[in-house]
Motif scaffolding. Structure first.
Motif, PDB file in Angstrom:
ATOM      1  N   SER A   2       0.946  -1.266  -0.137  1.00 28.93           N
ATOM      2  CA  SER A   2      -0.128   0.120   0.009  1.00 28.93           C
ATOM      3  C   SER A   2       0.763   1.248   0.046  1.00 28.93           C
ATOM      4  CB  SER A   2      -0.894   0.007   1.297  1.00 28.93           C
ATOM      5  OG  SER A   2      -1.569   1.257   1.261  1.00 28.93           O
ATOM      6  N   TYR A   3       0.432   2.062  -0.903  1.00 29.72           N
ATOM      7  CA  TYR A   3       1.499   3.103  -1.009  1.00 29.72           C
ATOM      8  C   TYR A   3       0.679   4.470  -0.506  1.00 29.72           C
ATOM      9  CZ  TYR A   3       4.431   0.615  -4.009  1.00 29.72           C
ATOM     10  OH  TYR A   3       5.359  -0.245  -4.469  1.00 29.72           O
ATOM     11  N   LEU A   4       1.299   5.646  -0.128  1.00 25.96           N
ATOM     12  CA  LEU A   4       0.533   6.743   0.268  1.00 25.96           C
ATOM     13  C   LEU A   4      -0.238   7.494  -0.719  1.00 25.96           C
ATOM     14  CD1 LEU A   4       0.865   8.712   3.018  1.00 25.96           C
ATOM     15  CD2 LEU A   4       2.551  10.095   1.582  1.00 25.96           C
ATOM     16  N   SER A   5      -1.443   8.051  -0.535  1.00 27.48           N
ATOM     17  CA  SER A   5      -2.274   8.649  -1.569  1.00 27.48           C
ATOM     18  C   SER A   5      -1.692   9.980  -1.961  1.00 27.48           C
ATOM     19  CB  SER A   5      -3.624   8.702  -0.836  1.00 27.48           C
ATOM     20  OG  SER A   5      -3.682   9.676  -0.051  1.00 27.48           O
ATOM     21  N   VAL A   6      -2.281  10.408  -2.962  1.00 23.14           N
ATOM     22  CA  VAL A   6      -1.856  11.691  -3.335  1.00 23.14           C
ATOM     23  C   VAL A   6      -2.227  12.885  -2.550  1.00 23.14           C
ATOM     24  CG1 VAL A   6      -2.134  13.524  -5.332  1.00 23.14           C
ATOM     25  CG2 VAL A   6      -1.525  11.278  -6.055  1.00 23.14           C
ATOM     26  N   ALA A   7      -3.379  12.672  -2.005  1.00 24.80           N
ATOM     27  CA  ALA A   7      -3.858  13.843  -0.995  1.00 24.80           C
ATOM     28  C   ALA A   7      -3.292  13.681   0.305  1.00 24.80           C
ATOM     29  CB  ALA A   7      -5.316  13.468  -0.612  1.00 24.80           C
ATOM     30  N   ASP A   8      -2.595  12.535   0.842  1.00 27.07           N
ATOM     31  CA  ASP A   8      -1.777  12.537   1.930  1.00 27.07           C
ATOM     32  C   ASP A   8      -0.594  13.164   1.599  1.00 27.07           C
ATOM     33  OD1 ASP A   8      -3.942  11.221   3.456  1.00 27.07           O
ATOM     34  OD2 ASP A   8      -3.156   9.437   3.368  1.00 27.07           O
ATOM     35  N   ALA A   9       0.039  12.844   0.464  1.00 26.69           N
ATOM     36  CA  ALA A   9       1.361  13.355   0.161  1.00 26.69           C
ATOM     37  C   ALA A   9       1.279  14.967   0.099  1.00 26.69           C
ATOM     38  CB  ALA A   9       1.669  12.783  -1.215  1.00 26.69           C
ATOM     39  N   GLN A  10       0.163  15.237  -0.645  1.00 27.47           N
ATOM     40  CA  GLN A  10       0.035  16.970  -0.726  1.00 27.47           C
ATOM     41  C   GLN A  10      -0.085  17.441   0.761  1.00 27.47           C
ATOM     42  OE1 GLN A  10      -3.637  17.011  -2.944  1.00 27.47           O
ATOM     43  NE2 GLN A  10      -2.784  17.216  -4.815  1.00 27.47           N
ATOM     44  N   THR A  11      -0.765  16.721   1.772  1.00 24.93           N
ATOM     45  CA  THR A  11      -0.958  17.402   2.897  1.00 24.93           C
ATOM     46  C   THR A  11       0.724  17.472   3.693  1.00 24.93           C
ATOM     47  OG1 THR A  11      -3.087  16.728   3.137  1.00 24.93           O
ATOM     48  CG2 THR A  11      -1.861  17.256   5.380  1.00 24.93           C
ATOM     49  N   LEU A  12       1.277  16.185   3.583  1.00 26.90           N
ATOM     50  CA  LEU A  12       2.789  16.131   4.055  1.00 26.90           C
ATOM     51  C   LEU A  12       3.600  17.226   3.496  1.00 26.90           C
ATOM     52  CD1 LEU A  12       4.620  14.556   6.004  1.00 26.90           C
ATOM     53  CD2 LEU A  12       4.919  12.908   4.014  1.00 26.90           C
ATOM     54  N   LEU A  13       3.585  17.438   2.174  1.00 25.95           N
ATOM     55  CA  LEU A  13       4.357  18.336   1.659  1.00 25.95           C
ATOM     56  C   LEU A  13       4.344  19.777   2.158  1.00 25.95           C
ATOM     57  CD1 LEU A  13       4.686  17.065  -1.914  1.00 25.95           C
ATOM     58  CD2 LEU A  13       6.424  16.862   0.004  1.00 25.95           C
ATOM     59  N   GLN A  14       3.156  20.035   2.313  1.00 25.91           N
ATOM     60  CA  GLN A  14       2.504  21.369   2.651  1.00 25.91           C
ATOM     61  C   GLN A  14       2.974  21.730   4.043  1.00 25.91           C
ATOM     62  OE1 GLN A  14      -1.474  21.039   0.897  1.00 25.91           O
ATOM     63  NE2 GLN A  14      -1.139  23.142  -0.029  1.00 25.91           N
ATOM     64  N   SER A  15       2.901  20.643   4.783  1.00 25.89           N
ATOM     65  CA  SER A  15       3.021  20.691   6.233  1.00 25.89           C
ATOM     66  C   SER A  15       4.463  21.206   6.453  1.00 25.89           C
ATOM     67  CB  SER A  15       2.744  19.467   6.908  1.00 25.89           C
ATOM     68  OG  SER A  15       3.518  18.349   6.860  1.00 25.89           O
ATOM     69  N   ARG A  16       5.552  20.812   5.682  1.00 32.13           N
ATOM     70  CA  ARG A  16       6.999  21.079   5.736  1.00 32.13           C
ATOM     71  C   ARG A  16       7.274  22.501   5.226  1.00 32.13           C
ATOM     72  NH1 ARG A  16      10.015  16.951   7.668  1.00 32.13           N
ATOM     73  NH2 ARG A  16       8.567  15.238   8.418  1.00 32.13           N
TER      74      ARG A  16
END
Length: 399
Positions: A2-16
């Motif tokens: 299972s890979y990270l979703s695009v939505a979760d990746a977007q949130t993670l990147l923006q949090s950084r």
């Protein structure tokens, strides 16, 4: 797996990423920049009632009638006395309307003889007059923080007298392409070589969206790739964007270096095309490694890099969610979530028709000229018949 979703990746990147600080710059330098604070109209626009065309300023309630022309007023001058009964003032476009005048009658609608004009029809009050504050009222909000300043915005700010604007500092971004097969445009191609598409493409896109962009090339060598990411010269950059070297091939070193030497945020996402994407925190700099295939990298740019850039600039999320219906079947089962290039057309029912493009290849970008959206087919889905309802994204045309 299972890979990270695009939505979760977007949130993670923006949090950084933190929104960049503001700076004040002259209006003439503000094209393409992003407002850092709201802007209000400091004056009424226009600041006085003005003539909308050449003609004669009169009292509307005296029309029809014959008037004595007592003088002329043009833009940049003011008629010195209130208009009296039976008087007309020759007035040119943009001139302040004399006190007491309630209409401007076009010169084509009057009969002039010597110093008199005859108006043969009734004229309503306000005819051909742009009232004070017609466009903006003093104190009226013009733009909110996060507004991208295009040419029209510059004109609107100039109209209210703004000379200096608060904008976000430009993000500094380094675009690095990897691959020994890449050759700079203009150089001769050797056997097995191709021209570097991604470097010029992403430099142009990021510049268009308000960033200051530098370029680099990374050889297909593990030590040199590691040396590139360890270079202290990366630290002034808000973002390092690389293409290529992020998959599972023998020369795809970036994901392993991210995991070994830095804080790897993710490697590979639930997305196709563009699954081969990685991200890492390198000190204060965020690094995103996209696919080397230009078409796949461009989808990664829209879905991951643009939201990160919006965070830096204090802009709203740059993609617009849409709902639509497939007009033609999509014949393949979907393993990872599929982002399908489509032509979107609005319907009267409030959703879009989604027509998949014939060319869905991940190594070409020409079809993006025809695509104005991405339809999202969930992972694990079977072939999709025409009429299937899907969610999707409207791709941004520009900043």
């Amino acid at each position: 797996m299972s890979y990270l979703s695009v939505a979760d990746a977007q949130t993670l990147l923006q949090s950084r990423l933190s929104t960049l600080p503001a700076e004040a710059i002259p209006l003439r330098q503000a094209l393409g920049r992003t407002l850092a604070a709201p802007v209000l109209a400091g004056i009424d626009v226009p600041p006085f009632a003005r003539a909308a065309m050449d003609g004669y300023a009169v009292r509307a309630d005296e029309c029809p009638g014959t008037f004595t022309v007592v003088g002329q007023v043009r833009a940049g001058t003011v008629w010195p006395t209130p208009l009296e009964k039976g008087q007309a003032v020759r007035i040119l476009t943009g001139a302040p309307v004399p006190v007491g005048a309630t209409a401007v009658v076009e010169q084509e609608r009057v009969i002039r003889q010597d110093n008199t004009v005859q108006i043969e029809r009734a004229i309503r009050p306000g005819w051909n007059i742009m009232e004070k504050g017609h466009e903006y009222r003093q104190g009226q909000p013009l733009f909110e923080a996060g507004h991208p300043l295009d040419a029209l915005s510059i004109g609107q700010l100039a109209a209210v007298g703004v000379a200096t604007v608060p904008v976000r500092k430009r993000p500094r971004i380094l675009v690095a392409t990897s691959g020994d097969e890449l050759v700079a445009p203009g150089a001769p191609l050797g056997p097995g070589q191709v021209y570097d598409t991604n470097g010029p493409l992403f430099e142009a896109l990021l510049t268009q969206w308000g960033a200051t962009v530098d370029r680099a090339v990374i050889p297909d060598d593990a030590d040199q790739v590691a040396q590139f990411f360890h270079d202290p010269k990366l630290q002034p950059y808000s973002l390092v964007l690389t293409t290529g070297g992020a998959s599972v091939g023998d020369y795809d070193f970036i994901p392993q270096i991210f995991a070994r030497d830095f804080e790897r945020l993710f490697w590979r996402l639930d997305m196709h095309p563009g699954k081969a994407v990685a991200a890492a925190q390198i000190g204060t700099t965020l690094a995103i490694a996209l696919s080397g295939n230009p078409g796949a990298a461009l989808i990664g740019f829209y879905l991951l890099v643009l939201p990160a850039l919006a965070q830096l600039l204090g802009r709203s999320f740059p993609l617009t969610a849409v709902e639509g219906v497939l007009t033609t079947p999509y014949p393949k089962p979907t393993r990872e979530t599929r982002f399908l290039k489509v032509r979107l057309r609005p319907t009267d029912e409030g959703f879009y028709t989604m027509t998949p493009l014939e060319d869905q290849s991940s190594d070409a970008i020409r079809s993006f000229r025809e695509a104005d959206g991405l339809a999202v087919i969930p992972h694990g889905a079977p072939p999709q018949p025409a009429g299937t309802r899907l969610s999707g994204w409207l791709l941004p045309i520009g900043p």
